[in-house]
Design an enzyme around this catalytic site. Structure first.
Site, mmCIF file in Angstrom:
data_model
loop_
_atom_site.group_PDB
_atom_site.id
_atom_site.type_symbol
_atom_site.label_atom_id
_atom_site.label_comp_id
_atom_site.label_asym_id
_atom_site.label_seq_id
_atom_site.Cartn_x
_atom_site.Cartn_y
_atom_site.Cartn_z
ATOM 1 N N LYS A 1 46.518 32.287 51.205
ATOM 2 C CA LYS A 1 44.924 32.466 51.903
ATOM 3 C C LYS A 1 44.768 31.021 52.435
ATOM 4 O O LYS A 1 45.016 29.987 51.894
ATOM 5 C CB LYS A 1 44.052 32.876 50.639
ATOM 6 N N GLU B 1 36.292 48.867 38.365
ATOM 7 C CA GLU B 1 34.884 49.045 38.047
ATOM 8 C C GLU B 1 34.813 50.499 36.948
ATOM 9 O O GLU B 1 33.829 49.967 36.097
ATOM 10 C CB GLU B 1 34.246 49.620 39.294
ATOM 11 N N ARG C 1 31.643 53.599 42.306
ATOM 12 C CA ARG C 1 33.230 54.034 41.909
ATOM 13 C C ARG C 1 33.371 54.180 40.396
ATOM 14 O O ARG C 1 34.401 54.750 40.023
ATOM 15 C CB ARG C 1 34.015 52.730 42.221
#
Length: 632
Positions: free
Chosen positions: A277, A363, A391
């Site tokens: 990243k 979640e 979710r």
């Protein structure tokens, strides 16, 4: 940018000689950095996918071949190479490019994404469809190691491994999601040796053992299990995939031929690509979290603190409250599904590491995990975005509400979120929460009220959600203590000046209280800060209904099934027939843009509220405010 300017589509890219691809990567990375520094947006993830994006469009016949990007916040290079370079200045702005893949935006955006872990399922569906239709095309899912930790990704792998179709899953392993990675899978990936080491060791072993055929055959049988100790081949091959990698995701000389070879293979393939990243921009490489989604900045200087301190955000208010409450009550535990920074838990983790739980992008697990903790007498606080709690809806109902467990849900990003658009908007939480038995919903109007309502929620013996928006509020003065507010009670914030006329009352839920107060000054209307969407303060509501000729509800949430609907239901139950105007978000998905401008477009600023009330109750308002003019 001489080379990049010649690329208007992937077809142009595929005409380049392979030796020019590194130059294109350098130009593309520089363009991404310059573009995001001017508009704001996701940076670290996009800098990390430059070479991978080039290689995919170079090898695969897009858009005939389908690319599905998981989450999609790393698709700026993809957008630039697919004819949208000239529109990057409009990124995440009203009427401009979305920050995520969007099917209506481009034929190259084959699947709309913004929530994690959906790519393998979608790409598998496309692969199966291609087979059934007799179409010769490939389907590719590109998923990060953070998203790979979610249950849905493994559900899709489990299905894909036995599906008779051509599917390529690319694991973009950068050792990061948004927050640093957590969980056993991430730990396993982090322990891998390099692909080059494994290949060299394997080659040397074969050369040595070829002089002794029985030993060579034994080594071949042992190879797959031994490989599993060095790379995760065994894990994914048990799902039915042909595992390849890991390879360097920034080395085009490795990426392109590897993808070319894989494109010729049949059945489910799994390519493990290692990237970094922030690649190519030292500041983002050093701090990929800070540069995950920066605002505008000077790339020569990097992100700097604002000259004047910004107002405290609701997220910061929650983070401070969590620490303060944890210091007072040892039963409190904090849970986040991979959103430590976004949900404001950084300080809590530092101060209470043994009471902090980042469960990864999971979640559903987060909610049921909280339920288990609550069963044993702890007091879990689940810090989660409103859009992400969607979710885990079954877990919310079945595992928490049905058992009436005292879990606090701190719902960040309630209402419109601005540049992230409809995928991240918390437009539906009031509607989807208030229909669940045992669940209460608090709607603080400002920062101090948020702190106090969190305290109120924590003191209840049943599940309570406290919803608050992204960003700062009005800058309300903060109380330092942990004083609760009365449960389920609202307050009158403004009385009409002419008590001889019944007039209009505005019932505000949440932060729209303040534009409602501004509008009320022009309308001479009563304003009630309702505070709770559930339970409604029906005593206050019925009193206000009896004292006024018309009612107006205002909320930054969907009208359908929202707080205004709750008011209508309460009035009907009490057999009160009263004109009722419900203001909120309409039955459409609202696109990305500046939050204040979006609210104004929906008529939810002070001028919009005033105009809507005047249009609906023209004669009534005219009698109440004969000398006042419409805000212009």
């Amino acid at each position: 940018m001489a080379l990049l300017e010649t690329i208007q589509s992937p077809a142009d890219l595929r005409r380049l000689p392979r030796q020019q691809l590194p130059q294109l990567a350098d130009e593309l990375r520089a363009f991404v950095l310059e573009s995001v520094s001017r508009t704001g947006g996701h940076l670290s993830s996009n800098l990390g996918t430059v070479e991978l994006t080039i290689a995919l469009h170079y090898v695969f016949n897009t858009p005939q071949d389908r690319l599905v990007w998981d989450v999609g916040h790393q698709t700026y290079p993809h957008k630039i190479l697919t004819g949208r370079r000239d529109r990057m200045a409009t990124l995440r702005q009203l009427g401009g490019l979305s920050g995520f893949p969007q099917r209506s935006e481009s034929e190259y955006d084959t699947f709309g994404t913004a929530h994690s872990s959906t790519s393998i399922s979608a790409a598998l569906g496309m692969a199966v469809a291609a087979k059934r239709k007799g179409e010769d095309r490939k389907s590719v899912a590109i998923i990060g190691d953070g998203a790979m930790s979610a249950g849905m990704a493994f559900e899709a792998l489990n299905n894909a491994g036995v599906a008779d179709c051509d599917l390529l899953v690319i694991l973009n392993d950068n050792d990061m999601s948004i927050s640093p990675p957590v969980g056993a899978l991430n730990r396993y990936l982090a322990q891998l040796m390099s692909g080059q080491f494994y290949a060299a060791a394997k080659s040397v072993g074969k050369n040595v053992l070829k002089v002794a055929p029985p030993l060579f055959e034994l080594a071949k049988r042992f190879e797959e299990q031994a490989k599993g100790m060095v790379v995760p081949a065994t894990l994914f091959e048990k799902f039915g995939f042909n595992y390849i990698g890991p390879i360097d995701g920034h080395d085009l000389a490795s990426l392109v031929p590897t993808l070319e070879n894989i494109r010729q293979l049949k059945g489910p393939q799994f390519l493990h690509v290692v990237t970094k990243k922030g690649q190519g921009y030292k500041l983002a490489e050093a701090d990929p979290v800070a540069y995950h989604g920066p605002g505008k900045f000077d790339p020569k200087v990097g992100i700097t603190a604002p000259a004047t301190p910004a107002k405290q955000t609701f997220t910061q208010v929650f983070g401070q409250w969590l620490c303060d409450m944890a210091a007072q009550d040892s039963r409190l535990v904090g849970i986040t599904p991979a959103m430590r920074e976004g949900s404001g838990l950084v300080e809590f983790e530092k101060r209470f590491p043994d009471r902090y739980f980042d469960v990864g992008i999971a979640e559903q697990h987060a909610v049921t995990f909280a339920a288990g903790l609550a069963c044993e007498g702890l007091k879990p606080v689940v810090a989660i975005y409103s859009t992400f709690l969607q979710r885990a809806y079954d877990q919310l109902i079945h595992d928490v509400a049905l058992q009436k467990l005292p879990v606090v849900f701190a719902l960040d990003r309630a209402g419109l979120v601005g540049a992230d658009g409809p995928t991240h908007a918390g437009a539906y939480d009031i509607a989807y929460l208030r229909c669940i038995p045992n669940v209460s919903v608090a709607c603080p109007a400002d920062e101090n009220e948020c702190r106090r309502l969190l305290t109120t929620a924590f003191g209840q013996d049943h599940p309570v959600a406290v919803r608050y928006p992204r960003g700062a509020g009005v800058g309300a003065a903060m109380e330092r203590g942990l004083q609760a507010l009365p449960f389920g009670k609202g307050e009158v914030r403004r009385e009409r000046t002419d008590a001889s006329r019944k007039g209009v009352a505005i019932l505000a839920f949440g932060t729209l209280l303040y534009p409602a107060l501004q509008a009320a000054e022009r309308l001479d209307a009563t304003v009630v800060n309702m505070r709770w969407a559930k339970p409604l303060d029906t005593g206050l509501l019925l009193r206000i209904a009896g004292e006024h000729e018309a009612l107006v509800t205002v909320e930054e949430g969907c009208i359908a099934g929202g707080a205004g609907s709750a008011v209508a239901e309460a009035l009907h139950a009490a057999d009160i027939r009263k004109p009722l105007l419900q203001l909120g978000l309409p039955d459409v998905f609202i696109e990305h843009g500046d939050p204040a401008k979006l609210l104004a477009l929906q008529g939810l600023d002070a001028a919009g509220i005033e105009s809507a009330v005047r249009d609906s109750f023209e004669e009534l308002v005219a009698r109440a405010t004969p000398s006042l003019k419409v805000v212009g």
